[in-house]
Scaffold this motif. Structure first.
Motif, short mmCIF file in Angstrom:
data_model
loop_
_atom_site.label_atom_id
_atom_site.label_comp_id
_atom_site.label_asym_id
_atom_site.label_seq_id
_atom_site.Cartn_x
_atom_site.Cartn_y
_atom_site.Cartn_z
N THR A 1 33.56 -3.19 23.00
CA THR A 1 32.66 -4.32 22.78
C THR A 1 31.46 -3.90 21.94
N LEU A 2 31.02 -4.78 21.06
CA LEU A 2 29.82 -4.55 20.27
C LEU A 2 28.73 -5.51 20.70
N ALA A 3 27.51 -5.01 20.76
CA ALA A 3 26.34 -5.86 20.97
C ALA A 3 25.53 -5.76 19.69
N THR A 4 25.34 -6.88 19.04
CA THR A 4 24.59 -6.93 17.79
C THR A 4 23.25 -7.62 18.03
N PHE A 5 22.18 -7.00 17.57
CA PHE A 5 20.84 -7.54 17.76
C PHE A 5 20.21 -7.75 16.38
N SER A 6 19.78 -8.97 16.11
CA SER A 6 19.08 -9.28 14.87
C SER A 6 17.65 -9.63 15.26
N VAL A 7 16.70 -8.81 14.82
CA VAL A 7 15.31 -8.96 15.24
C VAL A 7 14.43 -9.35 14.06
N GLN A 8 13.71 -10.46 14.20
CA GLN A 8 12.81 -10.90 13.14
C GLN A 8 11.50 -11.38 13.74
N ASN A 9 10.43 -11.29 12.96
CA ASN A 9 9.18 -11.91 13.37
C ASN A 9 8.44 -12.43 12.15
N LEU A 10 7.51 -13.31 12.37
CA LEU A 10 6.83 -13.99 11.27
C LEU A 10 5.86 -13.09 10.52
N GLY A 11 5.59 -11.91 11.03
CA GLY A 11 4.69 -11.01 10.34
C GLY A 11 5.42 -10.02 9.46
N GLY A 12 6.75 -10.07 9.45
CA GLY A 12 7.53 -9.18 8.61
C GLY A 12 7.67 -7.77 9.14
N LYS A 13 7.28 -7.55 10.42
CA LYS A 13 7.38 -6.22 11.01
C LYS A 13 8.16 -6.30 12.32
N PRO A 14 9.49 -6.42 12.24
CA PRO A 14 10.31 -6.55 13.44
C PRO A 14 10.39 -5.26 14.24
N VAL A 15 9.73 -5.25 15.39
CA VAL A 15 9.71 -4.06 16.24
C VAL A 15 10.98 -3.99 17.07
N LEU A 16 11.53 -2.79 17.21
CA LEU A 16 12.74 -2.61 18.00
C LEU A 16 12.54 -3.09 19.44
N PRO A 17 13.33 -4.04 19.92
CA PRO A 17 13.21 -4.55 21.28
C PRO A 17 13.96 -3.67 22.27
N LYS A 18 13.45 -2.45 22.48
CA LYS A 18 14.16 -1.46 23.30
C LYS A 18 14.49 -2.00 24.69
N ASP A 19 13.55 -2.73 25.30
CA ASP A 19 13.79 -3.24 26.64
C ASP A 19 14.92 -4.26 26.67
N VAL A 20 15.00 -5.09 25.63
CA VAL A 20 16.07 -6.08 25.55
C VAL A 20 17.41 -5.38 25.34
N ILE A 21 17.44 -4.41 24.42
CA ILE A 21 18.68 -3.68 24.15
C ILE A 21 19.16 -2.94 25.39
N ASP A 22 18.26 -2.23 26.04
CA ASP A 22 18.64 -1.45 27.23
C ASP A 22 19.16 -2.36 28.35
#
Length: 261
Positions: A233-254
């Motif tokens: 199984t693959l889990a794909t995460f696409s992260v965006q924010n309006l400031g153009g600096k998408p921080v890795l959502p480590k807590d969400v991924i974990d």
């Protein structure tokens, strides 16, 4: 028009923004002394081959998605509608970059047996003091807006070695498309300027992360695209924010990968 398109794409992605690998082996023992004949040895059963992994269906993947109760504090979890997913659908004329577009569009990597999607949104901004001046309130509002982050989560499952092959294709695309590529969504073309290595991810059996920059001087915009393989199984995460600096959502991924077992 370009800044409007980029802004709309980021807002859309922010607004709507893996299970098991079965293995088995058999073994057999045979007893016999020095007088055991050759025919007996030839007739001894061979070790049974491990059955190919079977991918999970949409219905089997859905319960594996992160829920509101399991999400990080101050997050909102909501499944995107069919229309929202359709609006995100993207294409590119650079075949080697297709896995990047699929990751950004909540589309399955390669050909999957099933797919399930959800979106986790949150904000890193802080509300203005109610007693602050109007100018300070406006400034705080803009800072909060730039801190709004959407993480699209897509689970896909595959038969056999499909997950490993799809993961490899995504990883290769991140390198092959370093110079950028065009992506078309809803009839409009977005120019991804460049692709660079993203934040390190250690979840699952293997993981890869890239940052795709598609902003301009007027409107900064970028997406961090992460694919984690867990078994077939693959889990794909696409992260965006309006400031153009998408921080890795480590807590969400974990939290999501942990639920996959």
């Amino acid at each position: 028009m370009r800044s409007t398109l980029v802004r709309r794409s980021v807002v859309a992605a922010s607004a709507v923004s893996l299970a098991l690998l079965a293995t088995a082996c058999g073994s057999s023992d045979s007893k016999g002394g020095a007088k055991a004949d050759a025919s007996s040895s030839a007739a001894a059963p061979a070790a049974s081959a491990a059955p190919a992994a079977k991918g999970k269906t949409d219905a089997e993947l859905a319960p594996l998605l992160l829920t509101q109760a399991e999400a990080p504090k101050d997050s909102l979890v909501k499944a995107p509608s069919t229309a929202q997913v359709a609006a995100l659908a993207g294409t590119t004329d650079k075949a080697e970059c297709k896995p990047m577009v699929q990751a950004a569009s909540m589309a399955p990597q390669g050909t999957s047996a099933g797919v399930a999607r959800t979106q986790v949104s949150g904000t890193s901004g802080k509300a203005a003091d109610p007693n602050a001046s109007e100018a300070d309130k406006v400034k705080a509002g803009l800072e909060m807006l730039s801190g709004v982050t959407g993480t699209s989560v897509t689970l896909t499952s595959y038969d056999g070695k499909g997950a490993e092959e799809a993961f490899t294709a995504f990883k290769k695309a991140g390198t092959a498309c370093a110079g950028g590529y065009p992506m078309t969504q809803s009839g409009e073309t977005i120019k991804v300027n460049k692709v660079a290595a993203g934040d390190a991810v250690t979840a699952g059996d293997e993981a890869a992360s890239f940052v795709a920059d598609f902003g301009d001087a007027e409107t900064p915009a970028a997406a961090q695209l992460i694919v984690v393989r867990k078994g077939n199984t693959l889990a794909t995460f696409s992260v965006q924010n309006l400031g153009g600096k998408p921080v890795l959502p480590k807590d969400v991924i974990d939290a999501q990968v942990k639920k996959l077992g």
